[in-house]
Scaffold this motif. Structure first.
Motif, short mmCIF file in Angstrom:
data_model
loop_
_atom_site.label_atom_id
_atom_site.label_comp_id
_atom_site.label_asym_id
_atom_site.label_seq_id
_atom_site.Cartn_x
_atom_site.Cartn_y
_atom_site.Cartn_z
N UNK A 24 0.82 -1.21 0.00
CA UNK A 24 0.00 0.00 0.00
C UNK A 24 0.85 1.25 0.00
N UNK A 25 0.36 2.27 -0.66
CA UNK A 25 0.92 3.62 -0.54
C UNK A 25 0.27 4.24 0.69
N UNK A 26 0.71 5.39 1.15
CA UNK A 26 0.16 5.96 2.38
C UNK A 26 -1.36 6.17 2.33
N UNK A 27 -2.03 5.58 3.30
CA UNK A 27 -3.49 5.71 3.43
C UNK A 27 -3.87 6.55 4.63
N UNK A 28 -2.94 6.70 5.57
CA UNK A 28 -3.16 7.48 6.79
C UNK A 28 -1.94 8.35 7.04
N UNK A 29 -2.09 9.36 7.88
CA UNK A 29 -1.00 10.31 8.16
C UNK A 29 0.09 9.74 9.06
N UNK A 30 -0.26 8.83 9.95
CA UNK A 30 0.66 8.29 10.95
C UNK A 30 1.42 7.09 10.38
N UNK A 31 2.75 7.17 10.25
CA UNK A 31 3.51 6.06 9.66
C UNK A 31 3.40 4.76 10.47
N UNK A 32 3.31 4.85 11.80
CA UNK A 32 3.14 3.65 12.61
C UNK A 32 1.82 2.96 12.24
N UNK A 33 0.75 3.74 12.16
CA UNK A 33 -0.55 3.17 11.79
C UNK A 33 -0.54 2.65 10.36
N UNK A 75 10.10 8.04 9.31
CA UNK A 75 8.92 7.40 8.69
C UNK A 75 9.13 5.91 8.52
N UNK A 76 10.30 5.53 8.01
CA UNK A 76 10.58 4.12 7.78
C UNK A 76 10.60 3.33 9.09
N UNK A 77 11.26 3.85 10.09
CA UNK A 77 11.32 3.18 11.39
C UNK A 77 9.92 2.96 11.95
N UNK A 78 9.07 3.96 11.87
CA UNK A 78 7.72 3.84 12.41
C UNK A 78 6.85 2.88 11.60
N UNK A 79 6.98 2.89 10.27
CA UNK A 79 6.21 1.94 9.45
C UNK A 79 6.62 0.51 9.77
N UNK A 80 7.93 0.28 9.88
CA UNK A 80 8.43 -1.06 10.22
C UNK A 80 7.92 -1.48 11.59
#
Length: 115
Positions: A24-33, A75-80
């Motif tokens: 997915x590409x970004x769907x929400x503002x919060x990278x963790x979410x 951003x990457x750290x939080x998405x992971x």
């Protein structure tokens, strides 16, 4: 046809490999979410097949080339972290994956299990 998963007989009699890929590409503002949303979507493809135990998940990660190095790191750290937390809560682990540079951030994965 019509399934989000691949179900293939293995060389072991009566055993099948169930696999899916989603990103997915970004769907929400919060990278963790965003990481959690992506993991939920990957896992839900397998759950939709009636399989509730997933052996392993691989992560697919696109790091945005349009972000500064500092933004990429945050951003990457939080998405992971979000992706891995969701997998752990589902009783599976994220055991590897692939990272590429991309115009925009993407995250997803590959879920595999044998049944």
């Amino acid at each position: 046809p019509g399934m989000d998963c691949s179900v293939v007989a293995t060389r072991h009699k009566g055993m099948y490999m169930v696999s899916t890929t989603d990103f997915f590409y970004p769907l929400v503002e919060d990278p963790y979410m965003q990481g959690r949303v992506a993991a939920c979507n990957v896992l839900s493809d397998v759950y939709a097949m009636g399989v509730v135990e997933i052996d392993t998940v691989l992560m697919i990660l696109g790091v945005s080339k349009q972000m500064t190095k500092s933004e990429q790191d945050i951003v990457t750290t939080e998405m992971i972290r979000g992706f891995a937390d969701c997998c752990r809560e589902a009783g599976t682990g994220c055991t590897g994956g692939q990272t590429v540079l991309n115009p925009w951030p993407i995250i997803g994965g590959v879920a595999n299990c044998t049944v």
